[in-house]
Design a protein around this motif. Sequence first.
Motif, mmCIF file in Angstrom:
data_model
loop_
_atom_site.group_PDB
_atom_site.id
_atom_site.type_symbol
_atom_site.label_atom_id
_atom_site.label_comp_id
_atom_site.label_asym_id
_atom_site.label_seq_id
_atom_site.Cartn_x
_atom_site.Cartn_y
_atom_site.Cartn_z
ATOM 1 N N TRP A 37 -7.468 2.740 -10.429
ATOM 2 C CA TRP A 37 -8.485 3.629 -9.856
ATOM 3 C C TRP A 37 -9.502 2.801 -9.079
ATOM 4 N N ARG A 38 -9.957 1.684 -9.672
ATOM 5 C CA ARG A 38 -10.914 0.799 -8.979
ATOM 6 C C ARG A 38 -10.310 0.249 -7.684
ATOM 7 N N LEU A 39 -9.082 -0.223 -7.787
ATOM 8 C CA LEU A 39 -8.445 -0.824 -6.616
ATOM 9 C C LEU A 39 -8.176 0.207 -5.529
ATOM 10 N N THR A 40 -7.885 1.425 -5.905
ATOM 11 C CA THR A 40 -7.614 2.469 -4.923
ATOM 12 C C THR A 40 -8.892 2.991 -4.286
ATOM 13 N N ASN A 41 -9.921 3.214 -5.080
ATOM 14 C CA ASN A 41 -11.136 3.862 -4.590
ATOM 15 C C ASN A 41 -12.265 2.912 -4.198
ATOM 16 N N TYR A 42 -12.294 1.725 -4.781
ATOM 17 C CA TYR A 42 -13.396 0.784 -4.529
ATOM 18 C C TYR A 42 -12.860 -0.623 -4.265
ATOM 19 N N PHE A 43 -11.801 -0.701 -3.489
ATOM 20 C CA PHE A 43 -11.129 -1.982 -3.262
ATOM 21 C C PHE A 43 -12.087 -3.061 -2.770
ATOM 22 N N GLU A 44 -12.888 -2.748 -1.750
ATOM 23 C CA GLU A 44 -13.750 -3.750 -1.118
ATOM 24 C C GLU A 44 -14.792 -4.329 -2.077
ATOM 25 N N THR A 45 -15.217 -3.554 -3.062
ATOM 26 C CA THR A 45 -16.229 -4.049 -4.004
ATOM 27 C C THR A 45 -15.616 -4.509 -5.318
ATOM 28 N N THR A 46 -14.312 -4.363 -5.462
ATOM 29 C CA THR A 46 -13.631 -4.772 -6.696
ATOM 30 C C THR A 46 -12.994 -6.149 -6.571
ATOM 31 N N VAL A 47 -12.378 -6.430 -5.435
ATOM 32 C CA VAL A 47 -11.674 -7.707 -5.278
ATOM 33 C C VAL A 47 -12.561 -8.750 -4.608
ATOM 34 N N ASN A 48 -12.254 -9.994 -4.899
ATOM 35 C CA ASN A 48 -12.937 -11.117 -4.264
ATOM 36 C C ASN A 48 -12.345 -11.263 -2.864
ATOM 37 N N GLN A 49 -13.129 -10.939 -1.876
ATOM 38 C CA GLN A 49 -12.661 -10.873 -0.485
ATOM 39 C C GLN A 49 -12.169 -12.219 0.068
ATOM 40 N N ARG A 50 -12.579 -13.320 -0.555
ATOM 41 C CA ARG A 50 -12.164 -14.643 -0.054
ATOM 42 C C ARG A 50 -10.670 -14.884 -0.208
ATOM 43 N N TYR A 51 -10.049 -14.166 -1.127
ATOM 44 C CA TYR A 51 -8.659 -14.477 -1.468
ATOM 45 C C TYR A 51 -7.673 -13.370 -1.116
ATOM 46 N N ILE A 52 -8.063 -12.491 -0.219
ATOM 47 C CA ILE A 52 -7.139 -11.409 0.144
ATOM 48 C C ILE A 52 -6.840 -11.429 1.636
ATOM 49 N N GLN A 53 -5.681 -10.942 1.950
ATOM 50 C CA GLN A 53 -5.256 -10.850 3.344
ATOM 51 C C GLN A 53 -4.589 -9.492 3.527
ATOM 52 N N LYS A 54 -5.159 -8.672 4.398
ATOM 53 C CA LYS A 54 -4.602 -7.340 4.648
ATOM 54 C C LYS A 54 -3.255 -7.482 5.334
ATOM 55 N N MET A 55 -2.331 -6.627 4.934
ATOM 56 C CA MET A 55 -0.992 -6.660 5.500
ATOM 57 C C MET A 55 -0.643 -5.297 6.082
ATOM 58 N N GLU A 56 0.145 -5.311 7.112
ATOM 59 C CA GLU A 56 0.683 -4.081 7.678
ATOM 60 C C GLU A 56 1.926 -3.716 6.870
ATOM 61 N N PHE A 57 2.568 -2.636 7.248
ATOM 62 C CA PHE A 57 3.799 -2.235 6.567
ATOM 63 C C PHE A 57 4.759 -3.414 6.531
ATOM 64 N N ILE A 58 5.360 -3.619 5.366
ATOM 65 C CA ILE A 58 6.366 -4.669 5.246
ATOM 66 C C ILE A 58 7.518 -4.137 4.405
ATOM 67 N N ASP A 59 8.692 -4.274 4.939
ATOM 68 C CA ASP A 59 9.908 -3.839 4.269
ATOM 69 C C ASP A 59 10.206 -4.809 3.129
ATOM 70 N N ILE A 60 10.836 -4.316 2.077
ATOM 71 C CA ILE A 60 11.182 -5.157 0.927
ATOM 72 C C ILE A 60 12.034 -6.350 1.348
ATOM 73 N N THR A 61 12.853 -6.168 2.366
ATOM 74 C CA THR A 61 13.706 -7.270 2.814
ATOM 75 C C THR A 61 12.895 -8.396 3.443
ATOM 76 N N LYS A 62 11.668 -8.090 3.859
ATOM 77 C CA LYS A 62 10.787 -9.126 4.408
ATOM 78 C C LYS A 62 9.723 -9.561 3.409
ATOM 79 N N LEU A 63 9.371 -8.676 2.468
ATOM 80 C CA LEU A 63 8.346 -9.009 1.480
ATOM 81 C C LEU A 63 8.781 -10.138 0.559
ATOM 82 N N VAL A 64 9.974 -10.045 0.035
ATOM 83 C CA VAL A 64 10.452 -11.079 -0.890
ATOM 84 C C VAL A 64 10.499 -12.449 -0.209
ATOM 85 N N PRO A 65 11.072 -12.594 0.991
ATOM 86 C CA PRO A 65 11.036 -13.902 1.655
ATOM 87 C C PRO A 65 9.604 -14.382 1.941
#
Length: 135
Positions: A37-65
């Motif tokens: 619930w926190r991550l869905t509704n209050y992501f920006e104030t819940t996670v430490n912004q220094r260690y995250i990188q926003k990603m666009e859609f990624i298929d499972i065949t590309k996510l694992v590699p």
Amino acid sequence: MDINHEEKIIRSFIEKRLQDRVLFELSKQKYREKLYWRLTNYFETTVNQRYIQKMEFIDITKLVPLLKSEGATNDCYVLSYDQDYDGKYYSLNDDVIKKLICNGMPFIISCIPGKLAYFQGERELGEPVRYLFKK
């Protein structure tokens, strides 16, 4: 559930002021869903912004590699709103990982405890948010 693994995730990627509260919530089955619930509704104030990188859609065949190129092994730990998968270890190539990506509920795939994880938010309208957590 692997409390040590979960603590490494929280201590590394969740804001310091929330860490103890989130760890308490994860320790009680009836409160575990509050993390998602926190991550869905209050992501920006819940996670430490220094260690995250926003990603666009990624298929499972590309996510694992991608995760493997960042140092992930075959084994990963899952924190999921879906209790059938929550608190368990899986192979990155397991069908469960594919199901998580498609089922629309929030989850974290932790590849290296406290160092590398993938978060996908709840699917509402359009595509869910996706982030790489990397320290």
